[in-house]
Every structure is written in C-alpha cells, then in structure tokens.
Design a protein around this motif. Sequence first.
Motif, short mmCIF file in Angstrom:
data_model
loop_
_atom_site.label_atom_id
_atom_site.label_comp_id
_atom_site.label_asym_id
_atom_site.label_seq_id
_atom_site.Cartn_x
_atom_site.Cartn_y
_atom_site.Cartn_z
N VAL A 30 0.96 -1.16 -0.01
CA VAL A 30 0.09 0.01 0.15
C VAL A 30 0.92 1.44 -0.04
N PHE A 31 1.94 1.24 0.89
CA PHE A 31 2.86 2.47 0.89
C PHE A 31 3.57 2.67 -0.38
N LEU A 32 4.09 1.49 -0.86
CA LEU A 32 4.99 1.51 -2.25
C LEU A 32 3.87 1.98 -3.32
N GLY A 33 2.88 1.27 -3.41
CA GLY A 33 1.80 1.45 -4.60
C GLY A 33 1.48 2.87 -4.53
N SER A 34 1.14 3.43 -3.34
CA SER A 34 0.42 4.92 -3.39
C SER A 34 1.68 5.81 -3.77
N ALA A 35 2.92 5.67 -3.40
CA ALA A 35 3.80 6.44 -3.85
C ALA A 35 4.10 6.47 -5.13
N THR A 36 4.17 5.18 -5.66
CA THR A 36 4.33 4.97 -7.16
C THR A 36 3.43 5.86 -7.99
N CYS A 37 2.15 6.01 -7.78
CA CYS A 37 1.17 6.56 -8.34
C CYS A 37 1.55 8.07 -8.48
N VAL A 38 2.24 8.65 -7.52
CA VAL A 38 2.77 10.07 -7.79
C VAL A 38 3.63 10.20 -8.79
N PHE A 39 4.54 9.09 -9.10
CA PHE A 39 5.62 9.43 -10.35
C PHE A 39 4.80 9.04 -11.56
N LEU A 40 4.01 7.84 -11.48
CA LEU A 40 3.23 7.83 -12.68
C LEU A 40 2.30 8.98 -13.15
N PHE A 41 1.83 9.54 -12.13
CA PHE A 41 0.48 10.91 -12.47
C PHE A 41 1.84 11.83 -13.26
N SER A 42 2.65 12.13 -12.77
CA SER A 42 3.32 13.31 -13.21
C SER A 42 3.96 13.12 -14.52
N GLY A 43 4.15 11.54 -14.77
CA GLY A 43 4.88 11.26 -15.91
C GLY A 43 3.98 11.29 -17.07
N LEU A 44 2.53 10.64 -16.75
CA LEU A 44 1.57 10.55 -17.49
C LEU A 44 1.08 11.93 -17.98
N SER A 45 1.13 12.80 -17.02
CA SER A 45 0.45 14.04 -17.35
C SER A 45 1.21 14.87 -18.30
N THR A 46 2.50 14.76 -18.31
CA THR A 46 3.35 15.40 -19.40
C THR A 46 3.21 14.95 -20.73
#
Lengths: 336, 336, 336
Positions: free
Chosen positions: B141-157
């Motif tokens: 849960v910790f790792l997955g939630s933190a990963t989302c932040v990186f994926l979100f900024s990558g995909l937003s670009t």
Amino acid sequence: MWMETKAEQQASRRRASFSRRALNYLLLCTGDMEHLDKCMEDQLFVLQLIVWGLRGVTRVILANNPLSGALILVALYWSSPWQGLLGTVGVLVSTLAAVITGHDSAEVEQGLHGFNGMLVSLLMGAFSSAGDWYWWLLLPVFLGSATCVFLFSGLSTLLGRFDLPAAVFPFNITIILFLLCTSPNHPYFPHHPATPPGALQPNSTELIALQVIRGIPLGVGQIFACGALGPSLLILAAVGVYSPLMAVHAVLGSAVGTLAGLSLAVQPNSLYSGLSGFNGALGCMAVGGLFFTFSWRTHLFAIASAFLSAYIDIALSNMLGTVSQHAAGQPLSQPH
Amino acid sequence: MWMETKAEQQASRRRASFSRRALNYLLLCTGDMEHLDKCMEDQLFVLQLIVWGLRGVTRVILANNPLSGALILVALYWSSPWQGLLGTVGVLVSTLAAVITGHDSAEVEQGLHGFNGMLVSLLMGAFSSAGDWYWWLLLPVFLGSATCVFLFSGLSTLLGRFDLPAAVFPFNITIILFLLCTSPNHPYFPHHPATPPGALQPNSTELIALQVIRGIPLGVGQIFACGALGPSLLILAAVGVYSPLMAVHAVLGSAVGTLAGLSLAVQPNSLYSGLSGFNGALGCMAVGGLFFTFSWRTHLFAIASAFLSAYIDIALSNMLGTVSQHAAGQPLSQPH
Amino acid sequence: MWMETKAEQQASRRRASFSRRALNYLLLCTGDMEHLDKCMEDQLFVLQLIVWGLRGVTRVILANNPLSGALILVALYWSSPWQGLLGTVGVLVSTLAAVITGHDSAEVEQGLHGFNGMLVSLLMGAFSSAGDWYWWLLLPVFLGSATCVFLFSGLSTLLGRFDLPAAVFPFNITIILFLLCTSPNHPYFPHHPATPPGALQPNSTELIALQVIRGIPLGVGQIFACGALGPSLLILAAVGVYSPLMAVHAVLGSAVGTLAGLSLAVQPNSLYSGLSGFNGALGCMAVGGLFFTFSWRTHLFAIASAFLSAYIDIALSNMLGTVSQHAAGQPLSQPH
C-alpha cells in the motif's frame, strides 16, 4: 632532501609523463571513443562495418564503445559459440540492411541500427528448443533483424514527437511476433514454453543463499541472454570499460531486481539464473549511468527505477507465461 | 391586507435574511469550496494536509469538496474500518509523497495527487484474500501509493500534449501490476481470483428483481470498493453535496450499467453487488456532471457514455478474468 | 494504298471517335468517379444516401467508387443473402448516424462513415453461431454500427496529430468489444470460438495444393468475410474497376499471406478458406495500390508489407484464439 639534482628531476618527469601517457592511452579506450571515427573515415568498408557493428553491440547496454563491444562478443562466444554466431549475424544483418535502405549514415555509424537486430537473434536462439546449430533458424534471424530497421525508423518518427527514443521497442515487437507465430510444439521453429515466475512450486523448496548471490552478476549477463558466470563477469567488465559508474549501477540494479524477486517469492530458478535481475540492471543503468551528474537524488531514483523495472518484468512474465502455458497445453489435450 | 405594518415588514425581512444567510452558509459547503483555501493559508501543516487529503478523496468521483471527502471517509469506516484505514493511509501517503518530491503545490492543494493512491490502497484491500488487519499489506500500500505520484506526473506530461488528463491511469497501472505480480495462491499477498462476469452458471438461476434494483445504489458505492447499502447511500449523498446534478447522473449511470449487464446476461452476483453499475456511473457522471451546461444533448451523450463504459467493463473483465482463472488453476493442475 | 478517299477517311474517323467515346464512358466508371458528385447534388436524399453508402462499401478495400460498391454488394448477396442484408444495414446505419449527429458532410459524402459500420455488421454475422436470419442480431448491429461513428471522429482527432488515419480501428475496437462481451456459450449472442491457426493437428494431414491455390482468390473475398469462390472473384473484379493495379496487388498480397501461412505450418483450414491471405492482401493493396507511382521500390515494399501483415495476423490470432479457447472451455469444466 626536497632538492633534487637535475638528472633526478628529469628522470621523475620522464616516469610521470610515461605513466600519464599510458593512462591517456587507456582513457582513449573508454567512453564514446569519438577519436576512432576520424581514424576510420578513409578505411575499408569492411573495417568500418566492424566498428559500426561493435558500437551496435554496446548499444544494448546503453553504451557506445567498440572495445566494450568486442569484449561482449568474446563473452558470448565463450558462453556458447552458436549464440555468439547468432549475435554476430544479427548485428551485421541489421546494420547492413540500414546501409542498403539508405538510412541516415550518422545513425548507422553510431550503431543505432545494430542492437535491435542483435537482441532479436540472441533471443531467437535462446528461446529455440531445436538445439544449437539448427541452421534453419538463420531464416527468421535474417528476416527479424532486417525488420527491426524498418520498425526502428517508423517508431523513431512517432516517438520523436514526444522526445522519446525508440530504444528496444523494435526488438520487443519482433521477438513477441516470432514467439506468438510459433509455439512450443511448432514443427519448424519450436521454442521453450515460458513459465510464469510466480507459479507455485509443488514442494516449497529452500533457497540457497550462495546461488541467489551468484544470480546477481548473472543478471548482467542475462541482458545478452547469457547464463554463465565467467562470460557475465566479462560483460560486466565491458560495461566498466565504457563507464565504471554504469557498471556499479548494473550490479546494484541486478541486486535490487533479485530483492524484488525475493519479495514476491518467485521461482528459485528465476533467481538463480539471473532472470530476476536483468531488468532491474537495465533500469538502474539507464537512470543512474546516463545522467552522469552523479547526485544522491539520481542515485535514489535509479534504485526506484530498478525496483519498478523488476516488478513490471515479473508482472508481464506472469501474464504472458500464463497465456503461453495454456497454448502449450492445448495440442496435448486435444486427443482426449 | 396587503399593507403591512413597519414592525411586520422588519420581522419578515429578518426571517428572510436569516433563511437566506442559512442557505448561503449551506451553499458555502457545496461546489469547489474555494473560500476554504484562503482560510487554510496560514494554518498548521497538519490541518492543510487533512484538507488536501479530503479534496483528494473526492477527486475519485471527479468532485473537489472537503466536506464530501469527509462523508465518504465516514462511509468507508462504517462499511469496514480496515478499508477506511487503508483509504486514509493511501491518500495521505501519496499526498505526502507529492509534497516531499516537490510537486506543483497548486496541484497538491487541489487533491490531484491523492485519489490515485487512495484507489490503489482500497483495491489492494478489497482484492486481498488474507482477511482484514493483515498488516503486511501496508507494505505494498505504501509503495503503490507513492508510485502513483511518479506515474501521474509522467503521464500528465505525455497526455497533456493531447489535452487529455492522466485521470486514474496511474491507479490502473499500479493495481494491475500488483495483481499480476501476486496470484490467488501467493504465499505473501494472496488475492481473490477474478471471475469473468460472463461465465455461465452451472444451473441457470432466476434473477431477484429487488436485489437487482438494490444493486443500483451499490454501484455508486463500488466506485470506492464498498458493497454495503448504507455507506453507498452516504457516498451518494456526498456526491450530492458537491453537485446534485452529478448525483442524479451517478444513479442514472449505475442503472444504465445494470441494464447493460442484464442485456448480456452477466452473473447475478455481478448485478447484485453493484459491480455492473459502477463503471456506468463513472462514465455518466464524467459526461453529464462535469460539462454542467445541462442540455438534452449532454444528457443523451451521458447515457451513451454510461452504456459504453459498462460494456467495456464487461469485455475487459471477461478477458482478464479468463487469464486470471487459468493462472489460478495452474498450480492445482501441476501435481497431476 | 495509303491514300484514302474522303468517304473512307470520314468513316474511319467516325469509328475511331465511337470507340474512343465508348472507352471514355467506361473510364468514367473507374477511379474516384468525382463527376458523379456533381450529378448527385440536387437529387433526392435517398439517392444521395445510396451513393454515399456504395462509396462506403468500397472504403473497406481502400477504394472509393460506387460501381465497385454495387458489385461488392451483389457478391455479398450472392454468397449469403443474410450477410448481404447485414452489410447493407451496417453501412446505412452508420452513414445515417453520421448525418444525424451532424458530422462533416464532405466526409459523409466520400463514404468515410460507412465502412466501419459495414465491417462490424458483417463480422458480427460471420462470428455468430445462432445461424442466419437470427433477427435479434440486428440489435448489436445497430448499436455497433452507430458506435463506430463516434469512435471514428474521436480517433481521427487523436491520430490526426500524427498524420495517421483512423482507418478500421473503430471496427477493430467494436468487434473485439462485442466478442469479449459475449462468448461461445452466451444465451443471447453465441459465437463460434476462435481457433488459433497455429494449433497442432491431432494427425498431420497432407496439404492439397489445389485447395491452397483456391485460397488465394478467397483471401480477397475474406476481406468482406465471404468464403465462396464466385463472389470472391466478383469482389476482385470490383477492385479492378477502381484500379487494376490494386487488383493485381490484392492477388499478390493474398498469395504472399498464404506463403507466410505455409512457412509457419498453420492449420490447413486457415489456408483453404483464404483467412491466411486476407491481411496480406490488405497490406499489399494499401502500400502498392495507394501510392500509385508504380516503381520497383514501391512494389518490393508492398510485398514486405504483405508478409508483415500476414505474420502479425497469425500472431494475434494465436494469442486471442488461446484466450478465447480457454474462455470457451471454462463453463464445460465447471460441472466436474
């Protein structure tokens, strides 16, 4: 004491300049070796092709150094002469295909059209269950390597709009196409069925710590589908010739990948063979070795990238392995 | 009769102004509640974080209102305290990860870095077959939630170039990665096997109309993986606090999704639990609630969108469920 | 001898001008027939709709000619009246949906909103195992054809940024959605299970050379899901009416696809029915027929494209067929 005679001074200068010159010569063999391009300009085409091919070999590990390429090829021939031959054929065929179809010569000279063909050839050989020296395999190797050139230029145009490189996508597309077209029971091109690394063991077996640690350097070798310890260390040395920082990140990434494998209890074989580590090694090298401005931020990001690469590798292997196993089981269940 | 004394006029004015003021205070709690941002500017970081987190909770249903977020959290704790805890952890971890890695503070304040982490946590808890209060689950849960932040900024670009939002793609990627990495028989993180909703029943069973109708409000709750009636209605009320039009479209979309499920004869359980409805509800809310210029054209388009969402949901569930079932059956068939 | 009387000269001139005029009239029926658009401008809407529909029919084979469209429809009705009816319904429904929703009239007039709907209808009919004249099938045919219009305009906006056409992506998405939503044992819309063409035969059977050669023209017919020889030849003739060069490439591509199937030892049925050839035919026509500047380079590239299309077709069929077969086997294995 601190005053030296003139003769002594000259001798020490000579020694210093000799060791400096030796170091300079050694340093000439590291990095991109751009000076070599000038020397090769008016050489024979065959010599030029060899340099382009060797640069192509190192593009697999995101490097660009003919000496590293030569070391890697030696490692492949050492591990298996048949795999070495396939790799050589692959890199030459795709480089030649790019030359013939008139691709940008700067790209060809930097080996950008060789590495996908090499990976396709190596993996076709590694997956084939027809044994070594099955010469018919050269037919898909030729076709697959040449196809990579077209896919590379097509994808570069498309991905270039996002400032993304085509990287090894052409290899991925071609090898998945090949594996899907054939099957484990194919009459012409049989291949080993893929096993999902997460599949449970009938009897839970104890892990052997030494074997797991041995899998870390093997992970670097598995980038070239090479599963022997000696050649893997030679490939690691080849990475070090291009950039020692990259070699450190390769080992680190492979260790992280193995850790990721342990955290999900993958099959012991996957850990022992280094297959758990190679994607982590690539991910860690790409982030930690290519930025070059070595900061702790980059370093931590490289480790995060290695973890993510390793988990994605396990996830995709599980999915494709499940589909593949079912496909393999199909013909056996039909006679019932 | 129609002439009032001065005292009566004043009294009626006072009553009118009181009810107007009460209405104004109520209206302050609806919509985006932008006025709250000014009040929070010089508060403690912990208070600010709570508001950002609550805004993040409502981003799941395309809303942006801290009060709705609080209602939804209450509904989750009511339905299952363990799920409530997971959701809280997920939204806080991913919001904090965005703060630490220095993401755009305007995005963080609007809750844009919280909702993916929350969905990942909730779904990890809902799929886990290890039971409630299995504390090891907090690791992914910790790792997955933190990963989302990186994926979100990558995909937003990447998606920003097409004027498309990253939406819940980071959640989709992370949860599918997690489910593919583990398996129903995984020693550390076992999860319930996915069942294709289109799989035939051994005995064709009669549908119970009341249960099907009960599935419509449950479909709104299933957006947060919540399958109880009371909490689902509370979540629906939370949607209504942000925008009543959106709440109407949520129920309408869930009904359309149930209709789509009926038209394809999916499993009764899928209809009863609201799993047939939740994608339709989301599709209908996105089109019908976010455009806001309420016209019949938008309304019809929202219904079409709900149907398409529901059918795509069934199609993907069938495909992934088939692969998953086979993966689940694999270890059982090996001892033979 | 070489001096003619005035009367003879006039007679020969008249004959020449007659045959030239006849040829001109014939040539008017080939190519894009743009002159027809001017004649149709002030005609009845029904007549206009028929022309738009017939243009839409030929868009499937990358052509744009109402006469070819009429020939293809005749071929479909000849092969199976039910399939002919489904095709007609599909092309009309999606063209009408585009008219009603106010799409660009130039696109509608050129048949760009008809071909996806037609393909969806034809393939729904071909995959259905409920037999001909199963009128309930018209429900998904109507919905699927109309959905194509929305997907086409959505994808055009997205792919237009890369200068790529939406082509038959809307058809692909819709038909895969339909097949995934239903299943071989579905109570309302059962369909034939897909068989991976690479699946091994229980007994290795000898190929019949004549049947394989017969599969080459059938490959052109299979573009419209038509498996009879006569109608397939008529469809080939319809391609020839638009562009003889395209017809040559269609046969060539189908032959290349059959060769690709032979090289991978696919099931004999796949070769005999023309299913191995149709993707090669489409790939070869797109590259060899649309560039029109006939050079050997284009010609070779068209053949390479046919090979690649055929191999990708086999690969995807193997993968989807494996998943589908497992899905089909699921309900049967549950009662055990």
